[in-house]
Write a protein that holds these residues in place. Sequence first.
Motif, PDB file in Angstrom:
ATOM      1  N   VAL A 226       0.858  -1.188   0.000  1.00 33.43           N
ATOM      2  CA  VAL A 226       0.000   0.000   0.000  1.00 33.43           C
ATOM      3  C   VAL A 226       0.895   1.240   0.000  1.00 33.43           C
ATOM      4  O   VAL A 226       1.958   1.252   0.628  1.00 33.43           O
ATOM      5  CB  VAL A 226      -0.921   0.032   1.250  1.00 33.43           C
ATOM      6  CG1 VAL A 226      -1.784   1.291   1.250  1.00 33.43           C
ATOM      7  CG2 VAL A 226      -1.787  -1.206   1.315  1.00 33.43           C
ATOM      8  N   ILE A 227       0.442   2.294  -0.700  1.00 29.19           N
ATOM      9  CA  ILE A 227       1.133   3.585  -0.703  1.00 29.19           C
ATOM     10  C   ILE A 227       0.242   4.592   0.014  1.00 29.19           C
ATOM     11  O   ILE A 227      -0.956   4.682  -0.272  1.00 29.19           O
ATOM     12  CB  ILE A 227       1.423   4.045  -2.134  1.00 29.19           C
ATOM     13  CG1 ILE A 227       2.334   3.033  -2.850  1.00 29.19           C
ATOM     14  CG2 ILE A 227       2.071   5.438  -2.140  1.00 29.19           C
ATOM     15  CD1 ILE A 227       2.507   3.283  -4.337  1.00 29.19           C
ATOM     16  N   LEU A 228       0.824   5.339   0.940  1.00 32.10           N
ATOM     17  CA  LEU A 228       0.067   6.302   1.739  1.00 32.10           C
ATOM     18  C   LEU A 228       0.720   7.677   1.671  1.00 32.10           C
ATOM     19  O   LEU A 228       1.894   7.834   2.006  1.00 32.10           O
ATOM     20  CB  LEU A 228      -0.004   5.850   3.197  1.00 32.10           C
ATOM     21  CG  LEU A 228      -0.617   6.830   4.212  1.00 32.10           C
ATOM     22  CD1 LEU A 228      -2.099   7.060   3.896  1.00 32.10           C
ATOM     23  CD2 LEU A 228      -0.458   6.308   5.638  1.00 32.10           C
ATOM     24  N   PHE A 229      -0.040   8.693   1.238  1.00 33.58           N
ATOM     25  CA  PHE A 229       0.419  10.084   1.215  1.00 33.58           C
ATOM     26  C   PHE A 229      -0.079  10.812   2.460  1.00 33.58           C
ATOM     27  O   PHE A 229      -1.217  10.603   2.897  1.00 33.58           O
ATOM     28  CB  PHE A 229      -0.121  10.819  -0.018  1.00 33.58           C
ATOM     29  CG  PHE A 229       0.584  10.485  -1.294  1.00 33.58           C
ATOM     30  CD1 PHE A 229       1.709  11.194  -1.688  1.00 33.58           C
ATOM     31  CD2 PHE A 229       0.123   9.454  -2.107  1.00 33.58           C
ATOM     32  CE1 PHE A 229       2.364  10.893  -2.873  1.00 33.58           C
ATOM     33  CE2 PHE A 229       0.773   9.138  -3.294  1.00 33.58           C
ATOM     34  CZ  PHE A 229       1.903   9.858  -3.677  1.00 33.58           C
ATOM     35  N   CYS A 230       0.764  11.686   3.001  1.00 37.05           N
ATOM     36  CA  CYS A 230       0.346  12.512   4.132  1.00 37.05           C
ATOM     37  C   CYS A 230       1.190  13.781   4.161  1.00 37.05           C
ATOM     38  O   CYS A 230       2.161  13.920   3.427  1.00 37.05           O
ATOM     39  CB  CYS A 230       0.464  11.757   5.455  1.00 37.05           C
ATOM     40  SG  CYS A 230       2.151  11.268   5.898  1.00 37.05           S
ATOM     41  N   GLY A 231       0.781  14.727   5.025  1.00 40.01           N
ATOM     42  CA  GLY A 231       1.537  15.953   5.234  1.00 40.01           C
ATOM     43  C   GLY A 231       1.751  16.170   6.712  1.00 40.01           C
ATOM     44  O   GLY A 231       2.126  15.250   7.435  1.00 40.01           O
ATOM     45  N   GLN A 232       1.483  17.398   7.165  1.00 36.34           N
ATOM     46  CA  GLN A 232       1.514  17.716   8.595  1.00 36.34           C
ATOM     47  C   GLN A 232       0.098  18.045   9.071  1.00 36.34           C
ATOM     48  O   GLN A 232      -0.801  18.256   8.251  1.00 36.34           O
ATOM     49  CB  GLN A 232       2.452  18.893   8.871  1.00 36.34           C
ATOM     50  CG  GLN A 232       3.928  18.535   8.919  1.00 36.34           C
ATOM     51  CD  GLN A 232       4.531  18.514   7.514  1.00 36.34           C
ATOM     52  OE1 GLN A 232       4.180  19.319   6.670  1.00 36.34           O
ATOM     53  NE2 GLN A 232       5.435  17.584   7.286  1.00 36.34           N
ATOM     54  N   PRO A 233      -0.120  18.118  10.391  1.00 30.04           N
ATOM     55  CA  PRO A 233      -1.465  18.393  10.891  1.00 30.04           C
ATOM     56  C   PRO A 233      -2.063  19.693  10.356  1.00 30.04           C
ATOM     57  O   PRO A 233      -3.272  19.763  10.118  1.00 30.04           O
ATOM     58  CB  PRO A 233      -1.260  18.460  12.409  1.00 30.04           C
ATOM     59  CG  PRO A 233      -0.084  17.591  12.667  1.00 30.04           C
ATOM     60  CD  PRO A 233       0.820  17.783  11.489  1.00 30.04           C
ATOM     61  N   GLU A 234      -1.231  20.710  10.140  1.00 23.52           N
ATOM     62  CA  GLU A 234      -1.757  22.012   9.714  1.00 23.52           C
ATOM     63  C   GLU A 234      -1.752  22.196   8.201  1.00 23.52           C
ATOM     64  O   GLU A 234      -2.330  23.148   7.681  1.00 23.52           O
ATOM     65  CB  GLU A 234      -0.954  23.146  10.363  1.00 23.52           C
ATOM     66  CG  GLU A 234       0.490  23.273   9.881  1.00 23.52           C
ATOM     67  CD  GLU A 234       1.439  22.262  10.492  1.00 23.52           C
ATOM     68  OE1 GLU A 234       2.622  22.253  10.107  1.00 23.52           O
ATOM     69  OE2 GLU A 234       1.000  21.468  11.364  1.00 23.52           O
ATOM     70  N   MET A 235      -1.094  21.308   7.463  1.00 25.40           N
ATOM     71  CA  MET A 235      -0.982  21.506   6.019  1.00 25.40           C
ATOM     72  C   MET A 235      -0.712  20.188   5.301  1.00 25.40           C
ATOM     73  O   MET A 235       0.276  19.513   5.604  1.00 25.40           O
ATOM     74  CB  MET A 235       0.142  22.497   5.714  1.00 25.40           C
ATOM     75  CG  MET A 235       0.379  22.753   4.232  1.00 25.40           C
ATOM     76  SD  MET A 235      -1.043  23.472   3.339  1.00 25.40           S
ATOM     77  CE  MET A 235      -1.145  25.084   4.117  1.00 25.40           C
ATOM     78  N   PHE A 236      -1.578  19.835   4.370  1.00 22.17           N
ATOM     79  CA  PHE A 236      -1.292  18.719   3.470  1.00 22.17           C
ATOM     80  C   PHE A 236      -0.382  19.234   2.360  1.00 22.17           C
ATOM     81  O   PHE A 236       0.790  18.908   2.305  1.00 22.17           O
ATOM     82  CB  PHE A 236      -2.588  18.135   2.907  1.00 22.17           C
ATOM     83  CG  PHE A 236      -2.370  16.961   1.989  1.00 22.17           C
ATOM     84  CD1 PHE A 236      -1.886  15.757   2.481  1.00 22.17           C
ATOM     85  CD2 PHE A 236      -2.652  17.052   0.632  1.00 22.17           C
ATOM     86  CE1 PHE A 236      -1.678  14.671   1.641  1.00 22.17           C
ATOM     87  CE2 PHE A 236      -2.460  15.970  -0.213  1.00 22.17           C
ATOM     88  CZ  PHE A 236      -1.968  14.782   0.284  1.00 22.17           C
ATOM     89  N   SER A 237      -0.909  20.093   1.497  1.00 19.99           N
ATOM     90  CA  SER A 237      -0.063  20.746   0.495  1.00 19.99           C
ATOM     91  C   SER A 237      -0.776  21.970  -0.064  1.00 19.99           C
ATOM     92  O   SER A 237      -1.970  21.920  -0.370  1.00 19.99           O
ATOM     93  CB  SER A 237       0.283  19.803  -0.650  1.00 19.99           C
ATOM     94  OG  SER A 237       1.000  20.506  -1.658  1.00 19.99           O
ATOM     95  N   ALA A 238      -0.005  23.061  -0.218  1.00 17.44           N
ATOM     96  CA  ALA A 238      -0.530  24.280  -0.831  1.00 17.44           C
ATOM     97  C   ALA A 238      -0.452  24.230  -2.348  1.00 17.44           C
ATOM     98  O   ALA A 238      -0.668  25.237  -3.015  1.00 17.44           O
ATOM     99  CB  ALA A 238       0.234  25.493  -0.307  1.00 17.44           C
ATOM    100  N   GLY A 239      -0.126  23.068  -2.901  1.00 11.11           N
ATOM    101  CA  GLY A 239      -0.063  22.937  -4.348  1.00 11.11           C
ATOM    102  C   GLY A 239       1.310  23.305  -4.886  1.00 11.11           C
ATOM    103  O   GLY A 239       2.323  23.171  -4.202  1.00 11.11           O
ATOM    104  N   ASN A 240       1.337  23.767  -6.120  1.00  8.29           N
ATOM    105  CA  ASN A 240       2.610  24.101  -6.751  1.00  8.29           C
ATOM    106  C   ASN A 240       3.310  25.260  -6.058  1.00  8.29           C
ATOM    107  O   ASN A 240       2.663  26.229  -5.649  1.00  8.29           O
ATOM    108  CB  ASN A 240       2.389  24.480  -8.222  1.00  8.29           C
ATOM    109  CG  ASN A 240       2.096  23.280  -9.098  1.00  8.29           C
ATOM    110  OD1 ASN A 240       2.833  22.309  -9.089  1.00  8.29           O
ATOM    111  ND2 ASN A 240       1.019  23.354  -9.853  1.00  8.29           N
ATOM    112  N   ASP A 241       4.627  25.141  -5.941  1.00  8.68           N
ATOM    113  CA  ASP A 241       5.444  26.291  -5.564  1.00  8.68           C
ATOM    114  C   ASP A 241       5.430  27.225  -6.773  1.00  8.68           C
ATOM    115  O   ASP A 241       6.040  26.931  -7.808  1.00  8.68           O
ATOM    116  CB  ASP A 241       6.870  25.844  -5.237  1.00  8.68           C
ATOM    117  CG  ASP A 241       7.768  26.983  -4.825  1.00  8.68           C
ATOM    118  OD1 ASP A 241       7.906  27.947  -5.597  1.00  8.68           O
ATOM    119  OD2 ASP A 241       8.367  26.907  -3.739  1.00  8.68           O
ATOM    120  N   LEU A 242       4.719  28.336  -6.674  1.00  9.56           N
ATOM    121  CA  LEU A 242       4.463  29.173  -7.850  1.00  9.56           C
ATOM    122  C   LEU A 242       5.747  29.723  -8.458  1.00  9.56           C
ATOM    123  O   LEU A 242       5.891  29.782  -9.685  1.00  9.56           O
ATOM    124  CB  LEU A 242       3.502  30.303  -7.491  1.00  9.56           C
ATOM    125  CG  LEU A 242       2.072  29.875  -7.128  1.00  9.56           C
ATOM    126  CD1 LEU A 242       1.209  31.084  -6.851  1.00  9.56           C
ATOM    127  CD2 LEU A 242       1.462  29.039  -8.244  1.00  9.56           C
TER     128      LEU A 242
END
Length: 254
Positions: A48-64
């Motif tokens: 199984v593959i599992l994605f996660c981030g931190q409690p306050e932020m999964f991801s803000a998307g692309n680094d613009l």
Amino acid sequence: MDIITNKKDGILTIQFNRPDKKNSITAAMYQMMADAIADGEKDPAVRVILFCGQPEMFSAGNDLEDFMNAKESVGERPVAQFMRNLSGAAKPVMAAVSGMAIGIGVTMLLHCDQIYAAQQTKFSMPFAKLGLCPEFASSKLLPELIGYNRTAELLLFGEPFSAEQGFDMGLVNKVLPPADLMAYAYAQAAKLVALPPSSLRTTKRLMKARYTEAVIAQMMEENEHFSAMLQAPEAKEAFAAFFARRKPDFTKFV
């Protein structure tokens, strides 16, 4: 490391680890994730593959800034390889989402098999606000999942929606208290680890078979439009306003 990977008990965890930049994703991070998925697909110990981030932020998307400075078209960048590897993963993919999930932090979830979200999670896909179009086949998968009208509301307005709204739409499998999110995700992953791996792969392939080619074609078409729109005046105004911390002015465009 901006991406942390860990293999334990049959689970490959891929974690966003750039909290100072709200887990915004650079080309190097996309490449690391693409490589991690490919490695996990080849490794028989990974079930199984599992994605996660931190409690306050999964991801803000692309680094613009990183995204705008790239010279290649979107289809030639590491993000495209990440898209192909994730959408084509044969093994079950899960995501544990907490805090904010923005842009590709949301659209990548459409290619996961199970999505668990903390109660305070907010999702948004502000592509139109940035003078861009949807990506990662979201313009196909979202209408099929939640209906055209709801998709139009999410993609045209680009406004945030809650974890509970995501659950009601069918995007999220379960909403949990923040303290319980990761334990629940790992427990669910462990259930799949204990099942026959060939059965899981075959079941997933059969469920996705009817639209696999269409998803790939949609991603390619979106990437072509996305690349062109990145160079258009509307996107340049949106990004200039973003970096200047001002409201964009689109009144001069037709």
